[in-house]
Design a protein around this motif. Structure first.
Motif, PDB file in Angstrom:
ATOM      1  N   ARG A 278       0.851  -1.247   0.056  1.00 40.57           N
ATOM      2  CA  ARG A 278      -0.136  -0.227   0.040  1.00 40.57           C
ATOM      3  C   ARG A 278       0.965   1.236  -0.090  1.00 40.57           C
ATOM      4  O   ARG A 278       0.606   2.387  -0.684  1.00 40.57           O
ATOM      5  N   ASP A 279       1.877   1.462   0.884  1.00 37.81           N
ATOM      6  CA  ASP A 279       2.839   2.456   0.881  1.00 37.81           C
ATOM      7  C   ASP A 279       3.478   2.754  -0.403  1.00 37.81           C
ATOM      8  O   ASP A 279       3.456   3.929  -0.840  1.00 37.81           O
ATOM      9  N   PHE A 280       3.826   1.759  -0.915  1.00 45.64           N
ATOM     10  CA  PHE A 280       4.743   1.938  -2.197  1.00 45.64           C
ATOM     11  C   PHE A 280       3.689   1.983  -3.544  1.00 45.64           C
ATOM     12  O   PHE A 280       4.229   2.761  -4.172  1.00 45.64           O
ATOM     13  N   GLY A 281       2.506   1.605  -3.371  1.00 46.60           N
ATOM     14  CA  GLY A 281       1.412   1.972  -4.458  1.00 46.60           C
ATOM     15  C   GLY A 281       1.297   3.324  -4.287  1.00 46.60           C
ATOM     16  O   GLY A 281       0.864   3.862  -5.438  1.00 46.60           O
ATOM     17  N   GLU A 282       1.132   3.898  -3.108  1.00 44.32           N
ATOM     18  CA  GLU A 282       0.706   5.336  -2.989  1.00 44.32           C
ATOM     19  C   GLU A 282       1.982   6.295  -3.198  1.00 44.32           C
ATOM     20  O   GLU A 282       1.667   7.353  -3.498  1.00 44.32           O
ATOM     21  N   GLU A 283       2.976   5.756  -3.265  1.00 47.81           N
ATOM     22  CA  GLU A 283       4.040   6.800  -3.635  1.00 47.81           C
ATOM     23  C   GLU A 283       4.054   7.182  -5.034  1.00 47.81           C
ATOM     24  O   GLU A 283       3.831   6.633  -5.791  1.00 47.81           O
ATOM     25  N   SER A 284       4.411   8.313  -4.828  1.00 44.98           N
ATOM     26  CA  SER A 284       4.367   9.224  -6.377  1.00 44.98           C
ATOM     27  C   SER A 284       5.243  10.289  -6.002  1.00 44.98           C
ATOM     28  O   SER A 284       5.704  10.784  -5.090  1.00 44.98           O
ATOM     29  N   GLY A 285       5.433  11.222  -7.296  1.00 40.16           N
ATOM     30  CA  GLY A 285       6.162  12.174  -7.107  1.00 40.16           C
ATOM     31  C   GLY A 285       7.549  12.171  -8.005  1.00 40.16           C
ATOM     32  O   GLY A 285       7.808  11.349  -8.666  1.00 40.16           O
ATOM     33  N   TRP A 286       8.537  13.106  -7.394  1.00 37.85           N
ATOM     34  CA  TRP A 286       9.514  13.143  -8.256  1.00 37.85           C
ATOM     35  C   TRP A 286      10.676  12.089  -8.034  1.00 37.85           C
ATOM     36  O   TRP A 286      11.602  11.668  -8.815  1.00 37.85           O
ATOM     37  N   LYS A 287      10.550  11.145  -7.039  1.00 39.75           N
ATOM     38  CA  LYS A 287      11.428  10.322  -6.556  1.00 39.75           C
ATOM     39  C   LYS A 287      11.236   9.270  -7.787  1.00 39.75           C
ATOM     40  O   LYS A 287      12.400   8.393  -8.023  1.00 39.75           O
ATOM     41  N   PHE A 517       7.604  21.274 -10.169  1.00 43.68           N
ATOM     42  CA  PHE A 517       6.186  20.929 -10.472  1.00 43.68           C
ATOM     43  C   PHE A 517       6.302  19.945 -11.748  1.00 43.68           C
ATOM     44  O   PHE A 517       5.401  18.880 -11.580  1.00 43.68           O
ATOM     45  N   LEU A 518       7.098  20.229 -12.374  1.00 40.22           N
ATOM     46  CA  LEU A 518       7.340  19.090 -13.627  1.00 40.22           C
ATOM     47  C   LEU A 518       7.802  17.709 -13.083  1.00 40.22           C
ATOM     48  O   LEU A 518       7.122  16.750 -13.528  1.00 40.22           O
ATOM     49  N   LEU A 519       8.798  17.710 -12.511  1.00 43.19           N
ATOM     50  CA  LEU A 519       9.240  16.302 -11.784  1.00 43.19           C
ATOM     51  C   LEU A 519       8.040  15.592 -10.757  1.00 43.19           C
ATOM     52  O   LEU A 519       7.931  14.554 -10.852  1.00 43.19           O
ATOM     53  N   ASN A 520       7.518  16.268 -10.188  1.00 37.60           N
ATOM     54  CA  ASN A 520       6.224  15.792  -9.357  1.00 37.60           C
ATOM     55  C   ASN A 520       5.190  15.394 -10.274  1.00 37.60           C
ATOM     56  O   ASN A 520       4.599  14.502  -9.587  1.00 37.60           O
ATOM     57  N   ALA A 521       4.987  15.793 -11.442  1.00 37.28           N
ATOM     58  CA  ALA A 521       4.102  15.339 -12.298  1.00 37.28           C
ATOM     59  C   ALA A 521       4.700  13.969 -13.090  1.00 37.28           C
ATOM     60  O   ALA A 521       4.102  13.428 -14.019  1.00 37.28           O
ATOM     61  N   GLU A 522       5.803  13.657 -12.512  1.00 40.49           N
ATOM     62  CA  GLU A 522       6.579  12.334 -13.047  1.00 40.49           C
ATOM     63  C   GLU A 522       6.879  12.514 -14.484  1.00 40.49           C
ATOM     64  O   GLU A 522       7.125  11.675 -15.384  1.00 40.49           O
ATOM     65  N   ASN A 523       7.227  13.804 -15.099  1.00 42.99           N
ATOM     66  CA  ASN A 523       7.944  14.108 -16.381  1.00 42.99           C
ATOM     67  C   ASN A 523       9.174  14.375 -16.054  1.00 42.99           C
ATOM     68  O   ASN A 523       9.526  15.374 -15.510  1.00 42.99           O
ATOM     69  N   TYR A 524      10.065  13.878 -16.503  1.00 44.61           N
ATOM     70  CA  TYR A 524      11.671  13.762 -16.352  1.00 44.61           C
ATOM     71  C   TYR A 524      12.271  14.612 -17.579  1.00 44.61           C
ATOM     72  O   TYR A 524      13.692  14.710 -17.658  1.00 44.61           O
TER      73      TYR A 524
END
Length: 601
Positions: A278-287, A517-524
């Motif tokens: 559940r934790d890694f499924g919810e993980e999102s963002g620049w990492k 903002f761009l990286l947090n939207a998972e756009n590298y």
């Protein structure tokens, strides 16, 4: 050894020849601005043109003025490259003016107007033609004539036939020159014109070092609005830096804590299988894009060349501004432009060093192509625009047309100084600044980029990124445009230095926020986005230039329109590269910093 010495001699001779074209020329006592009693003082006629079109200028004798000695060969005073590019061609007026000797209504020449000459003079007067003269490097201006209405309301063109020069002197130096035109005569075929001039000499206590101050418009440039705009921009900088520090530091701190907690719990086995999923499924963002964020960008050679040229322009602008503040270059014709060209030539090493290192860090293999692009990107685009404008100027027989010899001088400077320096910088950058040292490894297979809202897409971030930087320089753009297009001398380079620094700080802050903002939207794909959101400042400057052209000037005609938007395009191109490079360097440092502080698998 002999061929090598011969090559060195050829290189040195070519370089000295090019620099000789750049150096301004001086004649006689104008070299030290000191005159003995009764010494000859040269009066130079320069150019004429319609008042509302600053770049549409012609040789003084483009209008059919008569000469004192028509059979005598015209004596020219050719200046440096900057003076020629500004459309100056000084010709000796042949007037007999001697230091401290008064002249009263001395005759210059007499002429009778035929239909052709009367038509030329009438058209010039109706278009408000003005002329420029120089005495001891001091400019004076006047109108060719005026329009007068008769009782029926019809306008008749009148030409001024007498000139009075009021010269103020201090000891052996000329301090001030004023011109008064009078004795208008109607411009009609068959009219007889007798041109005369007078010279009055008046002592003054004004020191020689202050003689140029009368050309500076203090009430315009030092207006309260100008000071208010500077304070407003400074407050914007404080607000943005504080906002970036608060938002990003708090947000990043939470991100770091969340990533660290998840990783630590996973390693310690504190989480069961369900909570871990559940934790890694919810993980999102620049990492999540750590394996792609340092992937080489698209069109890497172009990006490296653009960033290198932009960094070069940053150092170039700072150098020219500081030199102008120290040396008051604005007092001499074309000196700032000459300084700009020479400074660009010798800062090419910086552009090559930055572009070569950036290209090598991304394991680029075609470094020669990148070097050629770095050396020719900005000069090539500017030369293309200038070539088109020069063709138009030649067609119009305008002084804005640059002679072939000066074009060759610029090409020699680029080919024998700028290009080799760029090559040397590229080689050094590839060898000394090429270690990637990225905190995260790049995955072999690129990750898919999820679809996001329109305002998180790169084009939207780029368009929004230029608004605040443009807002920080908006007022200063008005003063810069007015000084360039409305016959004012820009002298407040201390203001300009502060505005440039404020622009750089605002650009850095905006780019960091946009990149996050761009990286947090998972756009590298952050590299071109960071460059674009900073470079978009020039887009808004160009839009403002259109507004200025339509509502703040009275320019007319194809010639002036082409020159206005041609010069503005070159300025906006340089501004885009400068701001884009600042934004990219800030974003690159930010990305490297945030990924260094998290554990990347």
């Amino acid at each position: 050894m002999a061929p090598r010495r011969g090559a060195k001699a050829v290189f040195l001779s070519i370089t000295l020849t090019a620099l000789a074209f750049l150096a301004p020329g001086v004649l006689g006592s104008e070299k030290n601005h000191k005159y003995a009693n009764s010494e000859q003082v040269a009066l130079w006629v320069n150019k004429v043109g319609p008042y509302n079109n600053p770049q549409e200028t012609y040789n003084y004798y483009y209008l059919p003025f008569c000469k004192l000695n028509p059979k005598q060969r015209a004596e020219h005073s050719w200046g440096g490259l900057g003076e020629v590019l500004q459309g100056n061609e000084l010709i000796n007026s042949q007037l007999d003016i001697k230091y401290k000797e008064k002249l009263n209504s001395a005759r210059i020449c007499t002429m009778t107007l035929d239909e052709r000459k009367a038509g030329i003079f009438e058209d010039a007067i109706r278009r408000q033609y003005w002329f420029e003269l120089f005495m001891d490097d001091l400019p004076v201006w006047g109108f060719v004539g005026e329009l007068k209405k008769d009782d029926t309301g019809n306008e008749t063109a009148y030409i001024y036939t007498s000139k009075r020069f009021d010269v103020a002197y201090n000891a052996d130096r000329i301090i001030q020159v004023n011109l008064t035109t009078a004795d208008p005569v109607a411009v009609v075929p068959g009219a007889k014109l007798e041109f005369r001039y007078s010279v009055e000499w008046t002592p003054t206590k004004t020191p020689f070092s202050h003689r140029f101050e009368r050309y500076l418009d203090y009430t315009f440039f030092e207006h309260k609005i100008h000071w208010f705009s500077l304070v407003n921009s400074f407050m914007m900088v404080l607000f943005l830096t504080g906002l970036v520090a608060i938002i990003l530091m708090r947000t990043l701190r939470k991100d770091y804590a969340r990533y660290a907690r998840s990783a630590a719990d996973a390693l310690d086995g504190a989480l069961d299988a369900e909570s871990l999923e559940r934790d890694f499924g919810e993980e999102s963002g620049w990492k999540l894009v750590h394996g792609d964020v340092f992937r080489p960008p698209r069109m890497l050679p172009l990006l490296a060349a653009a960033v290198g040229t932009g960094v070069q322009l940053v150092f170039l602008c700072l150098a020219v501004i500081l030199l102008t503040i120290a040396g008051s270059f604005f007092e001499e014709r074309g000196t700032i432009l000459t300084c700009f060209i020479i400074a660009y030539t010798f800062t090419s090493f910086i552009g090559g060093y930055v572009s070569g290192g950036l290209y090598a860090r991304h394991e680029g293999r075609h470094w020669i192509r990148t070097m050629l692009m770095s050396a020719s990107l900005f000069p090539g685009l500017c030369f293309g625009i200038a070539f088109a404008l020069n063709t138009i100027a030649i067609f119009y027989h305008s002084l804005a047309a640059v002679p072939f010899a000066y074009i060759m001088a610029v090409l020699l400077l680029w080919g024998f100084i700028s290009f080799p320096l760029c090559l040397i910088g590229t080689v050094i950058g590839r060898n000394w600044n090429s270690i990637p040292n990225y905190p995260c490894r790049v995955k072999r297979i690129p990750s898919p980029i999820p679809d996001k809202h329109w305002y998180l897409r790169p084009w939207a971030i780029c368009m929004a990124g230029g608004l605040l930087p443009f807002g920080s320089i908006f007022i200063e753009m008005y003063f810069v445009f007015t000084s360039f297009w409305n016959y004012k001398v820009y002298y407040i380079y201390g203001f300009l230095l502060l505005v440039v620094l404020i622009l750089c700080v605002v650009t850095v802050c905006v780019t960091i926020v946009g990149t996050y903002f761009l990286l947090n939207a998972e756009n590298y794909h952050w590299q071109w986005t960071a460059f674009g959101m900073s470079a978009s400042t020039s887009f808004y400057v160009f839009l403002y230039s259109v507004h200025y052209f339509l509502f703040k000037t009275k320019m007319t005609g194809f010639f002036q329109t082409c020159f206005y938007f041609g010069y503005t395009s070159m300025f906006c191109l340089g501004l885009a590269l400068l701001c884009g490079a600042v934004g990219y360097m800030a974003a690159a440092a930010f990305v490297r910093t945030i990924y260094r502080n998290v554990k990347c698998d």
